[in-house]
Design a protein around this motif. Sequence first.
Motif, PDB file in Angstrom:
ATOM      1  N   THR A   1       0.835  -1.200   0.000  1.00 53.54           N
ATOM      2  CA  THR A   1       0.000   0.000   0.000  1.00 53.54           C
ATOM      3  C   THR A   1       0.874   1.257   0.000  1.00 53.54           C
ATOM      4  O   THR A   1       0.405   2.333   0.344  1.00 53.54           O
ATOM      5  CB  THR A   1      -0.972   0.034   1.197  1.00 53.54           C
ATOM      6  OG1 THR A   1      -0.218   0.015   2.412  1.00 53.54           O
ATOM      7  CG2 THR A   1      -1.950  -1.125   1.147  1.00 53.54           C
TER       8      THR A   1
ATOM      9  N   LYS B   1      -4.011  -5.354   7.171  1.00 56.49           N
ATOM     10  CA  LYS B   1      -5.474  -5.416   7.156  1.00 56.49           C
ATOM     11  C   LYS B   1      -5.818  -6.431   6.083  1.00 56.49           C
ATOM     12  O   LYS B   1      -5.677  -6.158   4.892  1.00 56.49           O
ATOM     13  CB  LYS B   1      -6.082  -4.038   6.843  1.00 56.49           C
ATOM     14  CG  LYS B   1      -7.593  -4.036   6.768  1.00 56.49           C
ATOM     15  CD  LYS B   1      -8.201  -4.343   8.120  1.00 56.49           C
ATOM     16  CE  LYS B   1      -9.710  -4.198   8.079  1.00 56.49           C
ATOM     17  NZ  LYS B   1     -10.311  -4.525   9.343  1.00 56.49           N
TER      18      LYS B   1
ATOM     19  N   ARG C   1      -3.397  -6.732   3.086  1.00 59.64           N
ATOM     20  CA  ARG C   1      -2.801  -5.434   2.729  1.00 59.64           C
ATOM     21  C   ARG C   1      -1.872  -4.959   3.847  1.00 59.64           C
ATOM     22  O   ARG C   1      -2.276  -4.909   5.004  1.00 59.64           O
ATOM     23  CB  ARG C   1      -3.897  -4.409   2.488  1.00 59.64           C
ATOM     24  CG  ARG C   1      -4.855  -4.828   1.374  1.00 59.64           C
ATOM     25  CD  ARG C   1      -6.055  -3.917   1.301  1.00 59.64           C
ATOM     26  NE  ARG C   1      -5.651  -2.637   0.683  1.00 59.64           N
ATOM     27  CZ  ARG C   1      -6.303  -1.508   0.868  1.00 59.64           C
ATOM     28  NH1 ARG C   1      -7.367  -1.469   1.671  1.00 59.64           N
ATOM     29  NH2 ARG C   1      -5.907  -0.402   0.266  1.00 59.64           N
TER      30      ARG C   1
ATOM     31  N   GLU D   1      -6.027  -1.481  11.461  1.00 62.69           N
ATOM     32  CA  GLU D   1      -6.914  -0.707  10.592  1.00 62.69           C
ATOM     33  C   GLU D   1      -6.090  -0.019   9.510  1.00 62.69           C
ATOM     34  O   GLU D   1      -4.926   0.309   9.717  1.00 62.69           O
ATOM     35  CB  GLU D   1      -7.697   0.335  11.392  1.00 62.69           C
ATOM     36  CG  GLU D   1      -8.760  -0.295  12.274  1.00 62.69           C
ATOM     37  CD  GLU D   1      -9.751  -1.145  11.482  1.00 62.69           C
ATOM     38  OE1 GLU D   1     -10.281  -0.676  10.450  1.00 62.69           O
ATOM     39  OE2 GLU D   1      -9.999  -2.295  11.893  1.00 62.69           O
ATOM     40  N   ILE D   2      -6.712   0.180   8.370  1.00 60.93           N
ATOM     41  CA  ILE D   2      -6.028   0.832   7.258  1.00 60.93           C
ATOM     42  C   ILE D   2      -6.851   2.040   6.822  1.00 60.93           C
ATOM     43  O   ILE D   2      -8.086   1.977   6.822  1.00 60.93           O
ATOM     44  CB  ILE D   2      -5.802  -0.159   6.092  1.00 60.93           C
ATOM     45  CG1 ILE D   2      -4.819   0.416   5.075  1.00 60.93           C
ATOM     46  CG2 ILE D   2      -7.106  -0.551   5.439  1.00 60.93           C
ATOM     47  CD1 ILE D   2      -4.290  -0.619   4.104  1.00 60.93           C
ATOM     48  N   PRO D   3      -6.201   3.141   6.509  1.00 61.52           N
ATOM     49  CA  PRO D   3      -6.956   4.312   6.050  1.00 61.52           C
ATOM     50  C   PRO D   3      -7.738   4.000   4.780  1.00 61.52           C
ATOM     51  O   PRO D   3      -7.260   3.259   3.912  1.00 61.52           O
ATOM     52  CB  PRO D   3      -5.870   5.361   5.767  1.00 61.52           C
ATOM     53  CG  PRO D   3      -4.651   4.883   6.465  1.00 61.52           C
ATOM     54  CD  PRO D   3      -4.765   3.394   6.561  1.00 61.52           C
ATOM     55  N   LYS D   4      -8.909   4.549   4.662  1.00 62.88           N
ATOM     56  CA  LYS D   4      -9.728   4.330   3.461  1.00 62.88           C
ATOM     57  C   LYS D   4      -9.024   4.849   2.218  1.00 62.88           C
ATOM     58  O   LYS D   4      -9.281   4.388   1.119  1.00 62.88           O
ATOM     59  CB  LYS D   4     -11.087   4.999   3.619  1.00 62.88           C
ATOM     60  CG  LYS D   4     -11.947   4.332   4.663  1.00 62.88           C
ATOM     61  CD  LYS D   4     -13.306   5.001   4.756  1.00 62.88           C
ATOM     62  CE  LYS D   4     -13.976   4.564   6.008  1.00 62.88           C
ATOM     63  NZ  LYS D   4     -15.082   3.802   6.009  1.00 62.88           N
ATOM     64  N   SER D   5      -8.135   5.804   2.395  1.00 63.10           N
ATOM     65  CA  SER D   5      -7.433   6.402   1.260  1.00 63.10           C
ATOM     66  C   SER D   5      -6.247   5.553   0.772  1.00 63.10           C
ATOM     67  O   SER D   5      -5.663   5.851  -0.270  1.00 63.10           O
ATOM     68  CB  SER D   5      -6.920   7.800   1.633  1.00 63.10           C
ATOM     69  OG  SER D   5      -6.013   7.698   2.724  1.00 63.10           O
TER      70      SER D   5
ATOM     71  N   ASP E   1      -3.656   0.283  -3.255  1.00 62.57           N
ATOM     72  CA  ASP E   1      -2.819  -0.883  -3.496  1.00 62.57           C
ATOM     73  C   ASP E   1      -1.842  -0.591  -4.631  1.00 62.57           C
ATOM     74  O   ASP E   1      -2.160   0.148  -5.570  1.00 62.57           O
ATOM     75  CB  ASP E   1      -3.676  -2.092  -3.861  1.00 62.57           C
ATOM     76  CG  ASP E   1      -4.528  -2.571  -2.696  1.00 62.57           C
ATOM     77  OD1 ASP E   1      -4.335  -2.079  -1.574  1.00 62.57           O
ATOM     78  OD2 ASP E   1      -5.394  -3.439  -2.923  1.00 62.57           O
TER      79      ASP E   1
END
Length: 125
Positions: free
Chosen positions: A23, A51, A54, A78-82, A85
Amino acid sequence: MQEIDLHTVKKLLNSNSLSLTATQGALCLPILQRIYKKMKIGIQFGGIQVKGSRIVNGHHRYICSQLVKIEIEQIEWEIPKSAMDHEWSKINIVEEDYEDEDQIKEHNKRDAELNGVDESTFDDL
């Protein structure tokens, strides 16, 4: 001490053998080389944050663990929505060091404390 080079890293990134997804769009070759050398002598690192499949944090440690052929802990995070990949084969490998001497010393201090070794262990790496 065996070192990794740009060719070795590119070969892995192009191998289609990596099970986790990047990411971030770049890796730093000097950081990879430092982590790789430490892993080769048995230095343990904290787990990488993921996540699902990812990577949230730990791209350099993940790549080095694959090159050294050791397992590295994966911690659900948790991964930021922004977060976007990136295909491993298209990752930019930067040959200029992201870290200055003070940052490198700080990492060595942390790694020495985590592994119960003297910082001088890393002097010749």
